[in-house]
Design a protein around this motif. Structure first.
Motif, short mmCIF file in Angstrom:
data_model
loop_
_atom_site.label_atom_id
_atom_site.label_comp_id
_atom_site.label_asym_id
_atom_site.label_seq_id
_atom_site.Cartn_x
_atom_site.Cartn_y
_atom_site.Cartn_z
N GLY A 67 -27.35 -4.75 -38.20
CA GLY A 67 -27.37 -5.55 -36.98
C GLY A 67 -26.00 -5.69 -36.35
N PRO A 68 -25.94 -6.47 -35.26
CA PRO A 68 -24.70 -6.56 -34.48
C PRO A 68 -23.56 -7.27 -35.20
N ASN A 69 -22.34 -6.73 -35.01
CA ASN A 69 -21.14 -7.47 -35.43
C ASN A 69 -20.41 -8.02 -34.20
N LYS A 125 -21.31 -8.89 -29.75
CA LYS A 125 -22.15 -8.76 -28.56
C LYS A 125 -21.28 -8.82 -27.32
N ASP A 147 -29.39 -0.40 -40.89
CA ASP A 147 -28.75 -1.06 -39.75
C ASP A 147 -28.64 -2.54 -40.06
N HIS A 164 -23.12 -2.42 -33.73
CA HIS A 164 -23.80 -2.64 -34.99
C HIS A 164 -23.01 -2.11 -36.19
N ASN A 190 -18.88 -10.56 -38.07
CA ASN A 190 -19.37 -10.90 -36.74
C ASN A 190 -18.24 -11.59 -35.99
N SER A 235 -24.51 -4.22 -27.89
CA SER A 235 -23.94 -4.80 -29.10
C SER A 235 -23.35 -3.68 -29.95
#
Ligand code: PBE
Length: 268
Positions: A242-244, A246, A240, A97, A119, A95
């Protein structure tokens, strides 16, 4: 095309990118793990130089091995394939981030909210990358995408206050994927009333600039593998979010007209 083994055909050369890229580290590891040690070299350069060499070879149907990744426009413009990686040297799917500097979330909760909600999908990023590759300026390609995807952008900005001219300093590396993502989130933030400044850096300095607070945010941390070293080095000195995105991928990449299918076959 050409005679002899693949190594002979490509002069035992793999065309790499900038030395700070995680992809270069992974490739060095792969070369060790697959025994591509004696005659083989990994050339350093930039992603722009790599795609220029790929173009040249592709147009003449010559053999070439490059370090590649997804999302990338090159898979849309050329018929390419990843070499199979049975040893898993390049890790699994990852992913990307979003990281912000310590203190940013309390100083600028509105921009943090947008960054946190940012995202999108590999296919979205590829659209922007192809547009830029076709000659559109990154900022214009980003604006075009943002205008054409109001629904997505509305989700990113949902519940976030207007920026009122507050500054947001984004750091990025001149990888085609990150040129696209950074320009797109910058446009979304600008539309929300933030004053966005983009700074292009090498990979190490990009992470360092978040850790030392000289940049506010980056949307370019490939995890858990590609940027593990940078991530671990500065751990505790960034947030962090998190994911933008995947579903990324890295690996040795060749034109489909080459017969080779696996990194294992390079040794032969
Ligand atoms: N890349 C693109 C980077 C991350 C984004 C795959 C070239 C790298 O290898 O560090």
């Amino acid at each position: 095309n050409g005679s002899g083994n693949v190594g002979d055909q490509v002069n035992y050369k793999i065309t790499g990118i900038d030395p700070g890229a995680g992809l270069m580290k992974a490739t060095k590891k792969a070369m060790k793990e697959y025994g591509l040690t004696d005659k083989w070299t990994l050339n350093e350069g930039s992603s722009a130089a790599m795609t220029a060499e790929l173009k040249k070879a592709y147009e003449k149907k010559e053999p070439i091995i490059v370090t590649g990744w997804t999302p990338h426009w090159m898979f849309k413009k050329y018929k390419l394939k990843y070499l199979e990686d049975p040893k898993g040297s390049y890790g699994k799917g990852e992913s990307i981030h979003t990281l912000t500097r310590k203190g940013f979330s309390s100083e600028n909760p509105g921009a943090t909210k947008v960054l946190d909600q940012f995202n999108w999908k590999p296919s979205n990023m590829e659209e922007v990358m192809v547009d830029i590759h076709d000659g559109t300026k990154p900022a214009d390609a980003a604006e075009k995408w943002v205008k054409a995807h109001k629904k997505e952008v509305a989700q990113w900005t949902k519940g976030a206050p207007r920026g009122g001219g507050k500054q947001v300093k984004l750091a990025y590396v001149a990888w085609e994927s990150e040129i696209a993502s950074t320009n797109v989130i910058a446009k979304a933030l600008e539309q929300q009333g933030y004053d966005v400044k983009l700074t292009q850096l090498e990979a190490g300095p990009m992470f360092a600039s978040i850790a030392d607070g000289s940049s506010d945010a980056m949307v370019a941390a490939w995890l858990p593998t590609t940027h593990k070293d940078y991530y671990d080095k500065f751990k505790g000195k960034f947030d962090d979010l998190g994911p933008n995105m995947k579903g990324t991928k890295l690996g040795l990449t060749v034109p489909k007209y080459m017969k080779v299918n696996s990194i294992n076959d390079l040794k032969k």
